[in-house]
Design a protein around this motif. Structure first.
Motif, PDB file in Angstrom:
ATOM      1  N   ASP A  96       0.886  -1.168   0.000  1.00  0.00           N
ATOM      2  CA  ASP A  96       0.000   0.000   0.000  1.00  0.00           C
ATOM      3  C   ASP A  96       0.916   1.209   0.000  1.00  0.00           C
ATOM      4  OD1 ASP A  96      -2.113   1.888   0.510  1.00  0.00           O
ATOM      5  OD2 ASP A  96      -1.552   1.817   2.637  1.00  0.00           O
ATOM      6  N   ILE A  97       0.862   2.003  -1.074  1.00  0.00           N
ATOM      7  CA  ILE A  97       1.771   3.139  -1.235  1.00  0.00           C
ATOM      8  C   ILE A  97       0.999   4.450  -1.196  1.00  0.00           C
ATOM      9  CG2 ILE A  97       3.418   1.774  -2.584  1.00  0.00           C
ATOM     10  CD1 ILE A  97       2.283   3.358  -5.081  1.00  0.00           C
ATOM     11  N   VAL A  98       1.710   5.535  -0.888  1.00  0.00           N
ATOM     12  CA  VAL A  98       1.078   6.857  -0.866  1.00  0.00           C
ATOM     13  C   VAL A  98       1.916   7.899  -1.605  1.00  0.00           C
ATOM     14  CG1 VAL A  98      -0.248   6.450   1.239  1.00  0.00           C
ATOM     15  CG2 VAL A  98       2.079   7.349   1.411  1.00  0.00           C
ATOM     16  N   SER A  99       2.900   7.434  -2.394  1.00  0.00           N
ATOM     17  CA  SER A  99       3.723   8.377  -3.154  1.00  0.00           C
ATOM     18  C   SER A  99       4.434   7.641  -4.271  1.00  0.00           C
ATOM     19  CB  SER A  99       4.768   9.052  -2.244  1.00  0.00           C
ATOM     20  OG  SER A  99       5.793   8.131  -1.899  1.00  0.00           O
ATOM     21  N   GLY A 100       4.936   8.414  -5.220  1.00  0.00           N
ATOM     22  CA  GLY A 100       5.743   7.830  -6.276  1.00  0.00           C
ATOM     23  C   GLY A 100       7.026   7.225  -5.741  1.00  0.00           C
ATOM     24  N   GLY A 101       7.585   7.833  -4.700  1.00  0.00           N
ATOM     25  CA  GLY A 101       8.790   7.295  -4.092  1.00  0.00           C
ATOM     26  C   GLY A 101       8.551   5.933  -3.473  1.00  0.00           C
ATOM     27  N   GLU A 102       7.416   5.774  -2.827  1.00  0.00           N
ATOM     28  CA  GLU A 102       7.097   4.465  -2.242  1.00  0.00           C
ATOM     29  C   GLU A 102       6.831   3.435  -3.332  1.00  0.00           C
ATOM     30  OE1 GLU A 102       5.369   5.665   2.173  1.00  0.00           O
ATOM     31  OE2 GLU A 102       3.992   4.802   0.699  1.00  0.00           O
ATOM     32  N   LEU A 103       6.244   3.855  -4.450  1.00  0.00           N
ATOM     33  CA  LEU A 103       6.079   2.937  -5.572  1.00  0.00           C
ATOM     34  C   LEU A 103       7.439   2.464  -6.055  1.00  0.00           C
ATOM     35  CD1 LEU A 103       4.539   1.520  -7.858  1.00  0.00           C
ATOM     36  CD2 LEU A 103       4.552   3.694  -9.108  1.00  0.00           C
ATOM     37  N   TRP A 104       8.367   3.385  -6.225  1.00  0.00           N
ATOM     38  CA  TRP A 104       9.712   3.040  -6.676  1.00  0.00           C
ATOM     39  C   TRP A 104      10.377   2.071  -5.715  1.00  0.00           C
ATOM     40  CZ3 TRP A 104      14.657   3.970  -4.654  1.00  0.00           C
ATOM     41  CH2 TRP A 104      15.713   3.783  -5.550  1.00  0.00           C
ATOM     42  N   ARG A 105      10.240   2.328  -4.419  1.00  0.00           N
ATOM     43  CA  ARG A 105      10.833   1.442  -3.415  1.00  0.00           C
ATOM     44  C   ARG A 105      10.212   0.042  -3.480  1.00  0.00           C
ATOM     45  NH1 ARG A 105      13.659   3.159   1.151  1.00  0.00           N
ATOM     46  NH2 ARG A 105      14.113   5.398   1.286  1.00  0.00           N
ATOM     47  N   ALA A 106       8.891  -0.015  -3.608  1.00  0.00           N
ATOM     48  CA  ALA A 106       8.209  -1.317  -3.630  1.00  0.00           C
ATOM     49  C   ALA A 106       8.635  -2.138  -4.833  1.00  0.00           C
ATOM     50  CB  ALA A 106       6.693  -1.107  -3.623  1.00  0.00           C
ATOM     51  N   LEU A 107       8.667  -1.510  -5.999  1.00  0.00           N
ATOM     52  CA  LEU A 107       9.085  -2.216  -7.207  1.00  0.00           C
ATOM     53  C   LEU A 107      10.544  -2.649  -7.097  1.00  0.00           C
ATOM     54  CD1 LEU A 107       7.392   0.064  -9.889  1.00  0.00           C
ATOM     55  CD2 LEU A 107       6.646  -2.222  -9.187  1.00  0.00           C
ATOM     56  N   ARG A 108      11.373  -1.781  -6.565  1.00  0.00           N
ATOM     57  CA  ARG A 108      12.801  -2.091  -6.396  1.00  0.00           C
ATOM     58  C   ARG A 108      13.006  -3.284  -5.469  1.00  0.00           C
ATOM     59  NH1 ARG A 108      16.654   0.214  -2.652  1.00  0.00           N
ATOM     60  NH2 ARG A 108      18.795   0.222  -3.488  1.00  0.00           N
ATOM     61  N   ALA A 109      12.109  -3.449  -4.508  1.00  0.00           N
ATOM     62  CA  ALA A 109      12.225  -4.557  -3.553  1.00  0.00           C
ATOM     63  C   ALA A 109      11.647  -5.855  -4.100  1.00  0.00           C
ATOM     64  CB  ALA A 109      11.530  -4.187  -2.248  1.00  0.00           C
ATOM     65  N   GLY A 110      11.086  -5.809  -5.301  1.00  0.00           N
ATOM     66  CA  GLY A 110      10.571  -7.024  -5.911  1.00  0.00           C
ATOM     67  C   GLY A 110       9.092  -7.276  -5.709  1.00  0.00           C
ATOM     68  N   ILE A 111       8.366  -6.285  -5.243  1.00  0.00           N
ATOM     69  CA  ILE A 111       6.917  -6.431  -5.090  1.00  0.00           C
ATOM     70  C   ILE A 111       6.270  -6.252  -6.455  1.00  0.00           C
ATOM     71  CG2 ILE A 111       4.836  -5.494  -4.024  1.00  0.00           C
ATOM     72  CD1 ILE A 111       6.538  -4.735  -1.620  1.00  0.00           C
TER      73      ILE A 111
END
Length: 439
Positions: A96-111
């Motif tokens: 569950d993300i609330v920013s573009g930065g969190e999206l980037w982090r989630a994708l980078r972590a393999g989610i």
């Protein structure tokens, strides 16, 4: 300091039931890792997270959800460290993300993007485009303006965005005012009446597939009654929509489940929480989404800090430590309680009531008032408990204090998952006068 297997709460090892107020303690460890040695090696302040505790929390929630078509989307804002995100991804969690930065982090972590939902009242155009291009599962829409913007951006990219209407059920979560999100005066979500109009006019937005419902009434909820009432109102609206011919493919019940921060607090168990969801949404056959954050990681973390000095004031005694409000903001922001333990041999030490404070030049840089601890001296190591959520993720470099290091421990091993920020890294984005180009 060890991990209590009953509730995954970091606390000191002791044979004395009263040791929480200063009794003698044995060696302090988490998952077999000696905290004194860890602090000596990595320095303080130091965030420490237990991988086992996080896995156990995730497993208990998944067990409670067995038999349901459910997706656990970890609320990244609670702790966005990449190692934590990867650990949860390995356990099957989405985000569950609330920013573009969190999206980037989630994708980078393999989610996987199909396991990501995007919440938040103020999504920027570039963030929405980023999420559309990534192919995330769903946008939790919080206003008509956002709904119209999503339609325009999806149309421009020749795609269809899947969306859920975030309703505000006007339920008091009985939590701190600054983390209450489900009352009518809060900025989050829309009324059921407005959400109803969105479904009725859905044909006007062909590039948005509005087929989901979402709610989130607050954080650190310790009673199930508000959740039960919010679920009841959500379920009633779902049944109304289905009766009117509107398909609801996804119901997101949000997060907010509380944790134990102090003695006497009793957080709801995963089984009891899920039982409320099962009862309220009986007969629902679509996807259920849950957004736990704090509940998964808070009690798996602690903050190690060293005493700098003690100071005897006219009215109180101060214990000044090297951690500060920039490392852990919750006490300053919410007057939040965190257990604090002096690590080491406390035998024969008198008990003193300290105001535990940091070195930042703010009166609000206070972790505890009149907290009873064994008498402390400069160099003593202390642990501030239950800091795995909204600790490092809310940290700053206020007073030009570099960000603290973060360490993950797992079955006798430890690894630095974020090294301590250097002064050069802290100012890396700044330009000196010799580099300025006036325009």
């Amino acid at each position: 300091m060890t991990l209590d297997p009953q509730n995954n709460h970091p606390r000191a090892e002791t044979g004395d039931p009263g040791a929480g107020e200063g009794g003698a303690r044995t060696a302090a460890t988490v998952e077999g890792v000696d905290l004194q040695a860890l602090a000596a090696r990595e320095g303080t302040p130091l965030h420490v997270y237990s991988a086992t505790a996080i896995r156990q929390r995730m497993a208990s929630l998944q067990a409670a959800l067995q038999g349901l078509d459910a997706l656990v989307c970890y609320a990244v804002k609670a702790n966005s460290n990449g190692a934590i995100l990867r650990l949860l991804a390995e356990q099957g969690a989405g985000a569950d993300i609330v920013s573009g930065g969190e999206l980037w982090r989630a994708l980078r972590a393999g989610i996987a993007p199909e396991k990501i939902v995007f919440s938040g009242v103020g999504k920027r155009e570039d963030e929405i485009v980023q999420a559309l291009d990534a192919g995330i599962a769903r946008f939790n829409v919080e206003s008509r303006a956002e709904l119209d913007l999503l339609q325009r951006l999806a149309q421009a990219r020749g795609t269809v965005a899947r969306a859920a209407a975030r309703i505000n059920p006007d339920v008091d979560a009985h939590t701190h005012a600054k983390i209450s999100t489900g009352k009518s005066e809060n900025k989050f979500g829309v009324s059921i009446a407005e959400a109803r109009s969105w479904f009725e006019s859905a044909a006007q937005r062909p590039h948005v597939r509005l087929d989901g419902l979402h709610m989130h009434i607050g954080s650190q909820i310790l009673q199930l009654a508000p959740i039960r009432e919010a679920l009841r109102r959500l379920a009633r609206f779902w049944r109304e929509l289905e009766g009117a011919g509107h398909r609801v493919a996804s119901i997101d019940v949000g997060g907010g489940l509380g944790v134990r921060y102090r003695a006497g607090e009793q957080a709801p168990a995963a089984t009891a929480y899920v039982a409320e969801i099962r009862a309220a949404l009986a007969g629902y056959e679509g996807l259920l989404v849950l957004e736990p954050g704090r509940w998964l990681v808070a009690e798996a973390g602690l903050l190690l800090t060293r005493a700098l000095l003690t100071k005897h004031g006219e009215q109180r005694d101060f214990l000044v430590v090297d951690a500060a409000m920039n490392d852990l903001l919750r006490p300053s922001l919410y007057d939040a309680w965190h257990d604090i333990v002096r690590l080491g041999d406390n035998g024969g030490r008198e008990i003193v009531a300290y105001d535990v404070v940091g070195p930042v030049c703010e009166t609000g840089d206070t972790f505890a008032l009149a907290r009873t601890l064994p008498r402390c001296e400069a160099g003593d190591l202390l642990a501030i408990a239950a800091t795995g959520a909204y600790g490092a993720s809310m940290a700053s470099t206020y007073n030009s204090r570099p960000l603290a290091a973060e360490v993950l421990v797992d079955d006798g091993r430890h690894v630095v998952v974020r090294r301590r920020q250097t002064l050069q890294e802290m100012v890396a984005g700044e330009r000196s006068p010799g580099e300025w180009q006036w325009t």
